[in-house]
Design a protein around this motif. Structure first.
Motif, PDB file in Angstrom:
ATOM      1  N   ARG A 196     -10.457   1.689   4.005  1.00  0.00           N
ATOM      2  CA  ARG A 196      -9.470   2.341   3.071  1.00  0.00           C
ATOM      3  C   ARG A 196      -9.521   3.890   2.933  1.00  0.00           C
ATOM      4  O   ARG A 196      -9.822   4.167   1.708  1.00  0.00           O
ATOM      5  CB  ARG A 196      -9.381   1.503   1.848  1.00  0.00           C
ATOM      6  CG  ARG A 196      -9.161   0.354   1.765  1.00  0.00           C
ATOM      7  CD  ARG A 196      -9.191  -0.530   0.477  1.00  0.00           C
ATOM      8  NE  ARG A 196      -8.606  -1.856   0.642  1.00  0.00           N
ATOM      9  CZ  ARG A 196      -9.410  -2.972   0.717  1.00  0.00           C
ATOM     10  NH1 ARG A 196     -10.628  -2.642   0.966  1.00  0.00           N
ATOM     11  NH2 ARG A 196      -8.797  -4.026   0.865  1.00  0.00           N
ATOM     12  N   SER A 203       2.060   1.874  -3.608  1.00  0.00           N
ATOM     13  CA  SER A 203       1.008   2.360  -4.362  1.00  0.00           C
ATOM     14  C   SER A 203       0.759   3.802  -4.184  1.00  0.00           C
ATOM     15  O   SER A 203       0.576   4.563  -5.060  1.00  0.00           O
ATOM     16  CB  SER A 203      -0.226   1.582  -4.220  1.00  0.00           C
ATOM     17  OG  SER A 203      -0.776   1.709  -2.936  1.00  0.00           O
ATOM     18  N   GLU A 263       2.778   3.737   4.745  1.00  0.00           N
ATOM     19  CA  GLU A 263       1.513   4.436   4.893  1.00  0.00           C
ATOM     20  C   GLU A 263       1.112   5.147   6.185  1.00  0.00           C
ATOM     21  O   GLU A 263       1.459   4.698   7.186  1.00  0.00           O
ATOM     22  CB  GLU A 263       0.496   3.671   4.430  1.00  0.00           C
ATOM     23  CG  GLU A 263       0.125   2.298   5.228  1.00  0.00           C
ATOM     24  CD  GLU A 263       1.065   1.140   5.220  1.00  0.00           C
ATOM     25  OE1 GLU A 263       0.690   0.028   5.669  1.00  0.00           O
ATOM     26  OE2 GLU A 263       2.037   1.422   4.410  1.00  0.00           O
ATOM     27  N   ILE A 315       0.875  -1.071   0.029  1.00  0.00           N
ATOM     28  CA  ILE A 315       0.033  -0.097  -0.166  1.00  0.00           C
ATOM     29  C   ILE A 315       0.830   1.305  -0.148  1.00  0.00           C
ATOM     30  O   ILE A 315       0.575   2.245  -0.685  1.00  0.00           O
ATOM     31  CB  ILE A 315      -0.968  -0.121   1.192  1.00  0.00           C
ATOM     32  CG1 ILE A 315      -2.082  -1.004   0.938  1.00  0.00           C
ATOM     33  CG2 ILE A 315      -1.717   1.224   1.366  1.00  0.00           C
ATOM     34  CD1 ILE A 315      -3.058  -1.200   2.215  1.00  0.00           C
TER      35      ILE A 315
END
Length: 507
Positions: free
Chosen positions: A190, A29, A89, A26
């Motif tokens: 999310r 990304s 993240e 994540i």
């Protein structure tokens, strides 16, 4: 991403990121558009996530070995003069994978940590609901905590975020329900990423919940209309109780909630330090607080709440007021000192609640730390064996009944916790009780005088029964009289402790 994070990635030689064995990261990304073809990428792939492992050190051993190996890989780049950016993240030091690298490398190499936007802040932003306002306390909890711990912490806090849902979701949902917070709870999945979802937590199917989701119990204050008063005080006396009942059925927040109840809450002997999580939560959730002024003053002011204060001689009127408010849909907390069921408000509330107009109103009694337990803990363990609790106040029962009970308890060789021993208008009861007890106890029996336990004027002294001076006892004092087995000793640090052995001599 912050501007500084983008700058650091642009200047780095190596980009490192954690991922599970599926290889999808994540963090990567999120930063993908800022990565260059000439960046060296270090994918730090966990050997395990939630599954079992045959590593000789178990799950923790497997992870520790991985962290050491990952740190060594990054150290090799640093030793070669390369700049390494570890991307994470959220915020690197908030439940972040990076912190394990930080522990192993930051003391060896120049390090800069770039703060990030946590999932907590992102979730609140997506919900459009403030997390905390004014004096509200925000608690952040991992969903991996045991259910009982989650329940207690959710009950005691003003606002909360529970992270790491996924497989823990059923436990978190039960904890929300048991703590009474489920109606307030929201679900965010999310946040700010592809596949984002927000709903009421109660509507979520557990089978659809991923690890990267949180539950938010947002600010209660934020839901109040603009300009709501911090608190409204209503003085109540025996003469004004009826009028108060009719004039305080609505508040500055508008209409009643529609689901009234009365919760009788014990604050302990001195307030917040000895307040249970369940009681703390009930006080925070109440729309109206009813109680003796001294006890109400222990409860923090909260916007939108109304306080109905009185002196300590109108217990039945307080109970009736609380039940009338609940009958009109209000959530009411009746505030009591110590434990509400021991010489306190629970009896008065239940007596009235069993009368015809109020029998359908929900009433709960929440336990508190009673003065006897608090005083005993300060002194040692004088109530370590069988004991009796007796009030010396003859306002509600004849002295003859008190004397008979003192004789019976002392004759049975029980330790005694004596409540309400004296006041300005009751000065002779302690002396008379001492005379009665000396008929059964040795003159050197330990007696603990515990005054204002937990308060600013706390004092704990131990004297012999024969030396008990009634003039040193007032309404803020609790007496504990030992049994024939109670012992007192002075320890090397100069403190005196009193205890009653759990083993009683045979014969």
């Amino acid at each position: 991403m912050t501007v500084r994070a983008v700058q650091v990635i642009a200047g780095a030689d190596v980009i490192a990121y954690h991922s599970a064995r599926h290889g999808r990261s994540i963090a990567r990304s999120i930063a993908a558009e800022h990565l260059r073809a000439d960046h060296i990428e270090e994918a730090l792939i966990y050997p395990v996530t939630t599954e079992s492992t045959d590593h000789p050190g178990g799950y923790r051993g497997a992870l520790d070995e991985f962290y050491e190996s990952a740190a060594a890989r990054l150290a090799a780049h640093l030793d070669a003069g390369r700049t390494v950016a570890v991307i994470s993240e959220g915020d690197p030091l908030f439940y972040g994978s990076y912190q394990h690298m930080h522990k192993r490398l930051a003391h060896r190499y120049p390090t800069e940590v770039i703060p990030g936007v946590t999932s907590v802040s992102a979730a609140a932003a997506r919900l459009g609901k403030p997390l905390a306002e004014a004096d509200e306390v925000l608690t952040i909890l991992p969903g991996t905590l045991p259910e009982e711990e989650l329940t207690a912490r959710l009950a005691s806090t003003d606002t909360a975020v529970v992270m790491k849902l996924g497989r823990t979701f059923p436990t978190v949902r039960r904890a929300m329900e048991r703590s009474g917070r489920l109606p307030e709870a929201h679900y965010v999945e999310r946040a700010t990423m592809t596949g984002e979802r927000t709903e009421k937590l109660a509507d979520i199917d557990a089978e659809t919940v991923p690890y990267f989701s949180v539950s938010v119990v947002p600010s209660r204050i934020a839901d109040l209309p603009p300009g709501t008063a911090t608190s409204t005080e209503t003085a109540m006396t025996a003469e004004t109780a009826t009028a108060t009942t009719t004039t305080t059925t609505t508040t500055t927040t508008g209409e009643p909630s529609g689901h009234g109840e009365v919760v009788v809450v014990g604050t302990g002997p001195a307030g917040p330090l000895w307040l249970t999580p369940e009681s703390r939560g009930a006080l925070a959730a109440a729309e109206d607080l009813v109680g003796y002024t001294t006890y109400l003053d222990r409860v923090p002011l909260r916007p939108g709440q109304r306080r109905h204060a009185s002196d300590n001689k109108v217990e039945s009127e307080r109970a009736e007021l609380a039940l009338d408010l609940a009958r009109r849909g209000r959530r009411v907390a009746v505030v009591s000192g110590g434990d509400p069921g021991i010489f306190a408000m629970a009896t008065a509330v239940l007596e009235v609640a069993c009368q015809a107009p109020y029998r359908a109103i929900p009433v709960r009694v929440l336990p508190g730390v009673t003065a006897a337990n608090a005083a005993a803990a300060r002194a040692g363990a004088p109530l370590g064996h069988d004991y009796a609790v007796i009030s010396l106040s003859d306002r509600l029962k004849p002295w003859e009944v008190i004397a008979e009970r003192l004789h019976a308890a002392a004759g049975a060789d029980l330790a005694l916790a004596l409540y309400n021993p004296g006041s300005r208008s009751r000065t002779w009861q302690v002396g008379k009780a001492r005379e009665l007890l000396l008929e059964h106890r040795a003159p050197d029996t330990p007696v603990i005088l515990a005054r204002d336990i937990g308060g600013p004027e706390e004092s704990v002294r131990t004297v012999h029964l024969a030396d008990l001076d009634p003039h040193q006892v007032d309404m803020r004092t609790l007496l504990i009289v030992g049994s024939s087995q109670t012992q007192a000793a002075r320890r090397d640090d100069g403190t005196q402790v009193v205890w009653t052995p759990r083993r009683y001599p045979e014969g």
